[in-house]
Each structure stands twice: as C-alpha cells, then as structure tokens.
Scaffold this motif. Structure first.
Motif, mmCIF file in Angstrom:
data_model
loop_
_atom_site.group_PDB
_atom_site.id
_atom_site.type_symbol
_atom_site.label_atom_id
_atom_site.label_comp_id
_atom_site.label_asym_id
_atom_site.label_seq_id
_atom_site.Cartn_x
_atom_site.Cartn_y
_atom_site.Cartn_z
ATOM 1 N N ARG A 304 10.939 -5.233 1.757
ATOM 2 C CA ARG A 304 9.773 -6.001 1.302
ATOM 3 C C ARG A 304 8.590 -5.067 1.097
ATOM 4 O O ARG A 304 8.327 -4.195 1.907
ATOM 5 N N GLN A 305 7.888 -5.270 0.016
ATOM 6 C CA GLN A 305 6.711 -4.467 -0.284
ATOM 7 C C GLN A 305 5.545 -5.399 -0.592
ATOM 8 O O GLN A 305 5.723 -6.414 -1.264
ATOM 9 N N GLU A 306 4.365 -5.035 -0.096
ATOM 10 C CA GLU A 306 3.183 -5.870 -0.319
ATOM 11 C C GLU A 306 2.141 -5.099 -1.117
ATOM 12 O O GLU A 306 1.905 -3.916 -0.879
ATOM 13 N N VAL A 307 1.538 -5.768 -2.081
ATOM 14 C CA VAL A 307 0.495 -5.177 -2.895
ATOM 15 C C VAL A 307 -0.639 -6.192 -3.011
ATOM 16 O O VAL A 307 -0.404 -7.406 -2.891
ATOM 17 N N GLU A 308 -1.826 -5.727 -3.217
ATOM 18 C CA GLU A 308 -2.983 -6.612 -3.314
ATOM 19 C C GLU A 308 -3.346 -6.838 -4.775
ATOM 20 O O GLU A 308 -3.379 -5.908 -5.575
ATOM 21 N N LEU A 309 -3.581 -8.084 -5.140
ATOM 22 C CA LEU A 309 -4.007 -8.467 -6.485
ATOM 23 C C LEU A 309 -5.482 -8.839 -6.440
ATOM 24 O O LEU A 309 -5.929 -9.531 -5.528
#
Length: 378
Positions: A304-309
C-alpha cells in the motif's frame, strides 16, 4: 562471604566507596562528553535568513494557507537591538550557517544563515517586511551541524535570496524577495527620523547576516510558563487580540478559507480503479482542501502506498503529491461522470492514467449510487 568477620567488612568499605565514586565520576564525564547540544535557542532577524528552495507551496502540510498564518503572527516587546520579537503560531525555524553558490552570479559565494523551513521563513519575512523599518527579531533553533542529506534538499538557484510561491514551479503565483518589498518604504522616506530608522534596520539585517557562529547570536528569552502567563494576563491576551502585523495581502487568497466545495469532495472521496494495472485508489478527505489517496493492489501486487492530493482553487486543479508530477481537472471531479483523467505536468493533454469510479464501498457504478450522490450515472 559469610566466613569474613565484621573487621574485614569494615576494611573493604572505604575501597568500595572509592571505586563507586570513581565509577560515578567516569559516568559523569562520559555524560558530559556526549551531551553537546544540537542547537541553541537564539534570536535573529528573519530577513537575515535565506531560503533553501526555489519555490514553496501556498499551504502547509496540515492544510493551513500561508496568507491566513501570516495574519496570525503577533509581536512581543523587543530586547537587545530588536524593537519587537515575532510571536508566530508555529514552531521555531531551524537555521544553519554554510557556504552557498549563487548561480545568478549576483554575489560571491559566501557563508549565510539558511533554513529548510522555507514556508515558515516566508511567513516570518512577510511579517518583518510589513513592520519595516522596525528592527524585528524571532526566536530560532540555531543548529551546530547540518543533518544528513541537507545538500540534496537545497535547490535554490539564487543563494536563497528569493522564493517563488505556487503549487508547481510552472504555475507560480508570486515571487518573494524582502528587499523588493521594503524598497517602496525606503523610497518614500521623506524625513530625517524615518531615514535614520531605515539605516538602523538595514544595519541590523547586515549585522545578523554577518554573524559567523551560533554562540555570537543573542540568546532567545526564556519561554514563560503557564502560571507566569496567567499572572501576567498573557494567556487571555494572546488568544483574544488581533495580529500586530499590518496586512500586506488582498482579502482573497490563493486558497479559499472554507476549502473545497461539497460537490468536489463528494465527487472525489471514495474508491477508484486504475485502468492500466488494475490497482485501486481509496481517497479520503484530510484537511481543508487536501485528501489522502491510498493505492492498493495492481498486477505487481506491491505494498500500500499513500500520496497526498491538493486542490488549488485558483487554477481549479487537483495536484498529485509533493512533486506536482500530475494534475486532474476539478471540473471533471464535480461532473461525477465515472472517470477521472490525470495529466502530466508537461503541457500535454494526453492522460498519464485514468481512474474509473468504484463507489464508496467498492461497488460497481450505477444509477442508484449516482442518485444518492446527486449526480449523473457514473
């Protein structure tokens, strides 16, 4: 041992005490040897500190916009040569002194004070410039040594004199250099007293910029405790008064104070499927107009990878991550048409990837889901 008499024990006590004393002394020496401070709380004029990045975003990581933060900066009585001390609603910036090359060749390579807290420095410089020619100081954490990899974080091409503001280097909304900001004040000086104040302010900035080491900076005043603030009335005063810093901004800001509209949030938050690798993206609201996007699965089956929008309301674009590598049209999100196209930040209209809507719980899109959302079938 049990066969030793009391006399033998008495003879051994002074030796044991001496051994313990020497051991404690050695422990203290080791403790003092490794307890060298990483930084000291020092005062410096924020106009004497330089940036380490060519551009900054107009918001903090927590979603607070810079313009609103600047308006919250207050002032406290000065000390030493400082007329006032800035009281900011964020942690003190860390400063470090090192050599930096000026790629514009406007000045020779030399040692200056720099910080990696570029957005906080921008807020402090804006506040100090608004108070010009008052001599302004701020409490900082002056580092004795830089952290690992600091050179890789320094990409300023102007030796830190100025910084651009915008969500992308290609979409800057402003360029900041405090020297330009105070130039109008210098030009409007029409009396001897005002001119004297300007000379004194310029001298303070030059002095702080030339200070060669941490020890030579003025110690920051000790922070008063809550009990002391209570008896001074400081707690009530700090929360009940407006900023002492004159406003230098328009009423509007690059980001709305209310954040993203409900239609945009409803259209974005939920589960999406990537069209190419079969991965899924779960989007949830995080801040005023920032969103957490978690990527799962795909053909590679990676973690799982998290990125900010981030939503930039001025350009009405939704940006991907801190490197602004991709963006999507906010209008397409509001349309709730069942897909969302992501474009590379390279002036091309060929999508880098396209999302397909899966729904709040991963269900297939349909008219029932669209009716609940108040939009067209997705």
């Amino acid at each position: 041992s049990s066969h030793l008499g009391s006399g033998a024990l008495a003879c051994h006590r002074p030796l044991a005490a001496l051994t313990l004393h020497l051991a404690l002394q050695g422990s203290c020496l080791v403790k003092h040897a490794v307890a060298m401070p990483l930084y000291e709380e020092k005062l410096i004029c924020p106009l004497a500190v330089r940036f380490t990045q060519d551009h900054i975003r107009p918001v903090f990581q927590n979603g607070m916009d810079l313009e609103g933060t600047i308006r919250e900066i207050k002032t406290k009585p000065g000390c030493g040569d400082y007329d006032v001390i800035l009281d900011a609603p964020f942690d003190s910036i860390e400063i470090i002194r090192w050599h930096k090359r000026d790629y514009t060749a406007l000045e020779r390579k030399g040692r200056h004070w720099f910080t990696f807290d570029n957005r906080r420095l921008y807020c402090l410089q804006r506040a100090a410039a608004a108070l010009w020619p008052r001599r302004v100081g701020v409490a900082t954490q002056a580092l004795y040594a830089a952290t690992d990899g600091y050179h890789r974080k320094d990409n300023s091409t102007t030796a830190g004199r100025e910084v651009g503001i915008g969500h992308s280097p290609k979409l800057l909304t402003d360029q900041w250099d405090w020297r330009t900001a105070v130039r109008e004040v210098v030009a409007e000086a029409d009396d001897v007293e005002r001119d004297t104040d300007i000379i004194a302010a310029q001298g303070l900035v030059a002095r702080d910029e030339a200070i060669a080491g941490v020890a030579e900076l003025l110690d920051a005043p000790a922070t008063p405790g809550m009990l002391e603030l209570f008896f001074q009335g400081g707690v009530e005063e700090k929360t009940g008064t407006q900023s002492d810093v004159p406003s230098t901004t328009d009423p509007s800001s690059p980001r709305s104070s209310e954040g993203a509209d409900a239609g945009f949030t409803d259209g974005l938050c939920g589960k999406w499927r990537g069209a190419r690798k079969g991965e899924s993206y779960q989007v949830k609201r995080r801040g005023v107009d920032s969103y957490a996007c978690v990527r799962c699965g795909g053909k590679a089956g990676g973690p799982r990878q998290e990125v900010e929008l981030w939503l930039d309301e001025k350009s009405d674009l939704l940006w991907w991550g801190d490197d602004w590598a991709m963006y999507a049209q906010a209008a397409e999100v509001r349309a709730q048409a069942g897909q969302l196209r992501w474009y590379g930040n390279n002036k091309t209209w060929t999508p880098k990837m396209t999302w397909a809507w899966l729904g709040d719980a991963g269900a297939a899109p349909g008219a029932e889901d669209a009716q609940q959302r108040g939009g067209a079938p997705r």
